[in-house]
Design a protein around this motif. Structure first.
Motif, PDB file in Angstrom:
ATOM      1  N   ASP A  49       0.834  -1.204   0.000  1.00 20.69           N
ATOM      2  CA  ASP A  49       0.000   0.000   0.000  1.00 20.69           C
ATOM      3  C   ASP A  49       0.871   1.257   0.000  1.00 20.69           C
ATOM      4  O   ASP A  49       0.644   2.187  -0.771  1.00 20.69           O
ATOM      5  CB  ASP A  49      -0.905   0.048   1.240  1.00 20.69           C
ATOM      6  CG  ASP A  49      -1.765  -1.184   1.444  1.00 20.69           C
ATOM      7  OD1 ASP A  49      -1.566  -2.195   0.746  1.00 20.69           O
ATOM      8  OD2 ASP A  49      -2.633  -1.134   2.326  1.00 20.69           O
ATOM      9  N   LEU A  69       2.775   1.829  -3.294  1.00 21.39           N
ATOM     10  CA  LEU A  69       1.888   2.413  -4.313  1.00 21.39           C
ATOM     11  C   LEU A  69       1.692   3.912  -4.065  1.00 21.39           C
ATOM     12  O   LEU A  69       1.712   4.711  -5.001  1.00 21.39           O
ATOM     13  CB  LEU A  69       0.541   1.692  -4.321  1.00 21.39           C
ATOM     14  CG  LEU A  69       0.541   0.336  -5.008  1.00 21.39           C
ATOM     15  CD1 LEU A  69      -0.720  -0.444  -4.661  1.00 21.39           C
ATOM     16  CD2 LEU A  69       0.671   0.504  -6.508  1.00 21.39           C
ATOM     17  N   LEU A  94      -6.032  -0.296  -1.891  1.00 26.93           N
ATOM     18  CA  LEU A  94      -5.821   0.982  -2.567  1.00 26.93           C
ATOM     19  C   LEU A  94      -6.702   2.026  -1.896  1.00 26.93           C
ATOM     20  O   LEU A  94      -7.920   1.867  -1.841  1.00 26.93           O
ATOM     21  CB  LEU A  94      -6.195   0.863  -4.051  1.00 26.93           C
ATOM     22  CG  LEU A  94      -5.441  -0.199  -4.846  1.00 26.93           C
ATOM     23  CD1 LEU A  94      -6.045  -0.347  -6.235  1.00 26.93           C
ATOM     24  CD2 LEU A  94      -3.974   0.143  -4.933  1.00 26.93           C
ATOM     25  N   THR A 143      -5.063   6.997  -4.176  1.00 29.19           N
ATOM     26  CA  THR A 143      -4.350   6.154  -5.137  1.00 29.19           C
ATOM     27  C   THR A 143      -5.279   5.766  -6.282  1.00 29.19           C
ATOM     28  O   THR A 143      -4.895   5.836  -7.457  1.00 29.19           O
ATOM     29  CB  THR A 143      -3.780   4.906  -4.448  1.00 29.19           C
ATOM     30  OG1 THR A 143      -2.892   5.314  -3.398  1.00 29.19           O
ATOM     31  CG2 THR A 143      -3.045   4.014  -5.427  1.00 29.19           C
ATOM     32  N   LEU A 144      -6.500   5.374  -5.955  1.00 30.23           N
ATOM     33  CA  LEU A 144      -7.485   5.033  -6.987  1.00 30.23           C
ATOM     34  C   LEU A 144      -7.767   6.226  -7.901  1.00 30.23           C
ATOM     35  O   LEU A 144      -7.855   6.078  -9.121  1.00 30.23           O
ATOM     36  CB  LEU A 144      -8.786   4.546  -6.353  1.00 30.23           C
ATOM     37  CG  LEU A 144      -8.748   3.156  -5.749  1.00 30.23           C
ATOM     38  CD1 LEU A 144     -10.011   2.901  -4.937  1.00 30.23           C
ATOM     39  CD2 LEU A 144      -8.586   2.111  -6.828  1.00 30.23           C
TER      40      LEU A 144
END
Length: 122
Positions: free
Chosen positions: A52, A55, A99, A103-104
């Motif tokens: 996580d 990312l 996510l 981030t999405l």
């Protein structure tokens, strides 16, 4: 076709790795030559790494050039966020990842595909 040097110039960032057409990417499981040029940023870690967080770090690095990445997508470039996760009993964080909404949103804004490969190692 947009060349790697053109992507670097547009983004004003150096890639962590590049792969040219016909080259076998280092670390490739399939050892298959690339069918396209690739410009990549990479975050990696050990068995205690938080996917996580990695990312979020990638998105943070690329956030200042999100408009430029989107323009590459609009020009026909494939934009992909790829997660490769090796799973073993020694993992301290356990399998999987999540996510967060930021981030999405970033992945969606740049028009990226999300590719996830998980490998179990013994």
């Amino acid at each position: 076709m947009i060349e790697i040097a053109q992507i670097t110039a547009l983004l004003g960032l150096d890639p962590d790795r590049t792969v040219t057409i016909g080259q076998v990417p280092s670390g490739s499981v399939l050892r298959k030559p690339a069918s396209r040029n690739m410009w990549e940023v990479i975050e990696s870690g050990d068995d205690s790494a938080d996917v996580d967080e990695m990312l979020r770090q990638v998105c943070g690095r690329l956030s200042p050039v999100r408009e430029e990445i989107r323009s590459l997508r609009d020009a026909g470039c494939e934009v992909m966020v790829s997660v490769i996760q090796y799973l073993s009993a020694a993992d301290r964080t356990g399998p999987g990842f999540s996510l967060d909404s930021a981030t999405l949103e970033f992945i969606s804004f740049i028009g990226a595909e999300l590719d996830v490969d998980q490998y179990v190692i013994e």
